[in-house]
Enzyme design. Structure first.
Site, mmCIF file in Angstrom:
data_model
loop_
_atom_site.group_PDB
_atom_site.id
_atom_site.type_symbol
_atom_site.label_atom_id
_atom_site.label_comp_id
_atom_site.label_asym_id
_atom_site.label_seq_id
_atom_site.Cartn_x
_atom_site.Cartn_y
_atom_site.Cartn_z
ATOM 1 N N LYS A 42 -27.470 -25.427 -66.747
ATOM 2 C CA LYS A 42 -28.774 -24.825 -66.437
ATOM 3 C C LYS A 42 -28.870 -24.292 -65.016
ATOM 4 O O LYS A 42 -29.758 -23.504 -64.716
ATOM 5 C CB LYS A 42 -29.902 -25.827 -66.705
ATOM 6 C CG LYS A 42 -30.063 -26.104 -68.191
ATOM 7 C CD LYS A 42 -31.411 -26.641 -68.544
ATOM 8 C CE LYS A 42 -31.526 -26.693 -70.064
ATOM 9 N NZ LYS A 42 -32.822 -27.119 -70.519
ATOM 10 N N LYS A 53 -33.620 -23.556 -77.642
ATOM 11 C CA LYS A 53 -34.925 -22.895 -77.706
ATOM 12 C C LYS A 53 -35.185 -22.022 -76.492
ATOM 13 O O LYS A 53 -36.008 -21.134 -76.550
ATOM 14 C CB LYS A 53 -36.041 -23.922 -77.904
ATOM 15 C CG LYS A 53 -36.236 -24.917 -76.782
ATOM 16 C CD LYS A 53 -37.477 -25.741 -77.069
ATOM 17 C CE LYS A 53 -37.154 -27.202 -77.283
ATOM 18 N NZ LYS A 53 -36.755 -27.905 -76.037
ATOM 19 N N LYS A 113 -24.523 -23.929 -77.775
ATOM 20 C CA LYS A 113 -25.406 -24.575 -78.754
ATOM 21 C C LYS A 113 -26.666 -23.742 -78.957
ATOM 22 O O LYS A 113 -27.116 -23.049 -78.035
ATOM 23 C CB LYS A 113 -25.729 -26.011 -78.331
ATOM 24 C CG LYS A 113 -26.745 -26.127 -77.231
ATOM 25 C CD LYS A 113 -27.303 -27.546 -77.132
ATOM 26 C CE LYS A 113 -28.413 -27.513 -76.098
ATOM 27 N NZ LYS A 113 -29.580 -28.253 -76.394
#
Ligand code: ATP
Ligand code: LTN
Length: 328
Positions: free
Chosen positions: A111, A195, A192
């Protein structure tokens, strides 16, 4: 009764990955365990969130929990920020956590990669997650495969606290599904399904209308071959679609291979889309009923009331053991 705890971030609309990797297990475990299911809003703000979106997503994730089959009379459903003990224990555990441990976290690396500035909250996020789990002394934590490393840290922190201040915390175990622990993106089978991926075609959202689901699946990346075979190393895209097929239809991978032997990808994808649509339809109907009934606020309030006393007691015990002067 053993305790189960898990949380999902209101950082965007939930995906089929969240459903298969986590929520399906929440629904199963509520029958046999004392369950705590949270919308982890304090975790969501470790990356910037628009305030109106955060409020809407928090309510939406809670409604999806209920729509997916979590029964608030069996499990406590609540918002993390409604129980301030999470943040307080989070701080106490942050002080037991080493920088090196946090630097190794792959979610942090993913991230923060390529960003000019990264919030300190994103870095200490795993200590707050440990607090979420330890504040109820949970035994089991149902999560997808990507959370294994955070769970390891939680176990280490529990053991560290216990050895420094005397046995107190339960050392929790992860509960990860055998199939579906890592559903991959539709456009890139090395990532992966997530969202918060900005590419809309990468993820099936639980609230996607049927035609959007059909379109996303028809555009999903495959390979230049023509065999419908499960082979993660050589055919990661087809294998991912086959896993989704299996989880939505109840058919085994072998049955799917046999059914499509000698056929092309087009027909397989069409059938897959119909299985996904059928799987999500009842959930979507129930979701709309819950949102229009306006009952979510009451469910969240009740949930926070149910759990607050346990969480507050843990924080008191921990502070006492660590040497804080307790108010008399
Ligand atoms: P974000 O993109 O905002 O980080 P996310 O989609 O990864 O979010 P989380 O809120 O971090 O979702 O995860 C909620 C739960 O869903 C966790 O238990 C996580 O392991 C699980 N999960 C998330 N994505 C997948 C996936 N692709 N396959 C299986 N499980 C998943
Ligand atoms: N870190 C998790 C969300 C999360 C969680 C938790 C999961 C926060 N607290 C406690 C299980 C138990 C994630 O990003 N999926």
């Amino acid at each position: 009764m053993k305790k189960v705890l898990s949380g999902i971030q209101p950082s965007g609309q939930l995906t089929l990955g969240n459903y298969i990797g986590a929520i399906q297990n929440f629904v199963k475990l509520q029958e046999t365990h004392e369950c705590f299911f949270m919308v982890v809003d304090l975790h969501a703000i470790t990356v910037p969130q628009d305030p109106a979106d955060l409020r809407e997503q928090t309510e939406s994730v809670a409604a999806l929990f209920i729509a997916a089959g979590i029964d608030p009379s069996k499990a406590s459903v609540f918002a993390q920020s409604h129980v301030p003990a999470h943040a307080e224990l989070g701080w106490l555990l942050t002080t037991l956590t080493n920088m090196g441990e946090l630097e190794r976290m792959t979610q942090f690396k993913d991230k923060s990669e390529g960003k000019d500035s990264v919030g300190a909250g994103l870095f200490v996020y795993p200590a707050l997650m440990a607090a979420d789990i330890l504040v109820y002394n949970a035994d089991l934590v149902p999560v997808g495969d990507d959370q294994k490393q955070h769970l390891e840290l939680t176990r280490d922190l529990a053991q560290r606290f216990n050895s420094r201040y005397g046995d107190y915390f339960t050392v929790p175990e992860p509960y990860i599904p055998k199939v579906g622990a890592r559903i991959m993106s539709l456009d890139d089978a090395s990532k992966k399904m997530s969202k918060s991926n900005p590419n809309a075609g990468s993820a099936i959202k639980l609230l996607d209308p049927p035609d959007v689901i059909r379109k996303k699946i028809s555009r999903a990346t495959t390979d230049s071959g023509r065999e419908i075979k499960y082979n993660l190393a050589e055919k990661p895209e087809v294998s991912n679609l086959m896993s989704i097929y299996s989880l939505c239809s109840g058919m085994s991978l072998e049955e799917i291979e046999a059914k499509y032997e000698g056929q092309m990808y087009g027909g397989f994808k069409k059938d897959l889309a119909e299985h996904v649509v059928a799987k999500l339809e009842p959930l979507q109907t129930k979701y709309n009923e819950i949102r229009s009934s306006g009952t979510i606020h009451e469910i969240l309030k009740q949930g926070a009331e149910n759990v607050s006393e346990i969480a507050n007691q843990t924080v008191r015990d921990v502070k006492e053991r660590m040497g804080f002067l307790m108010p008399r």
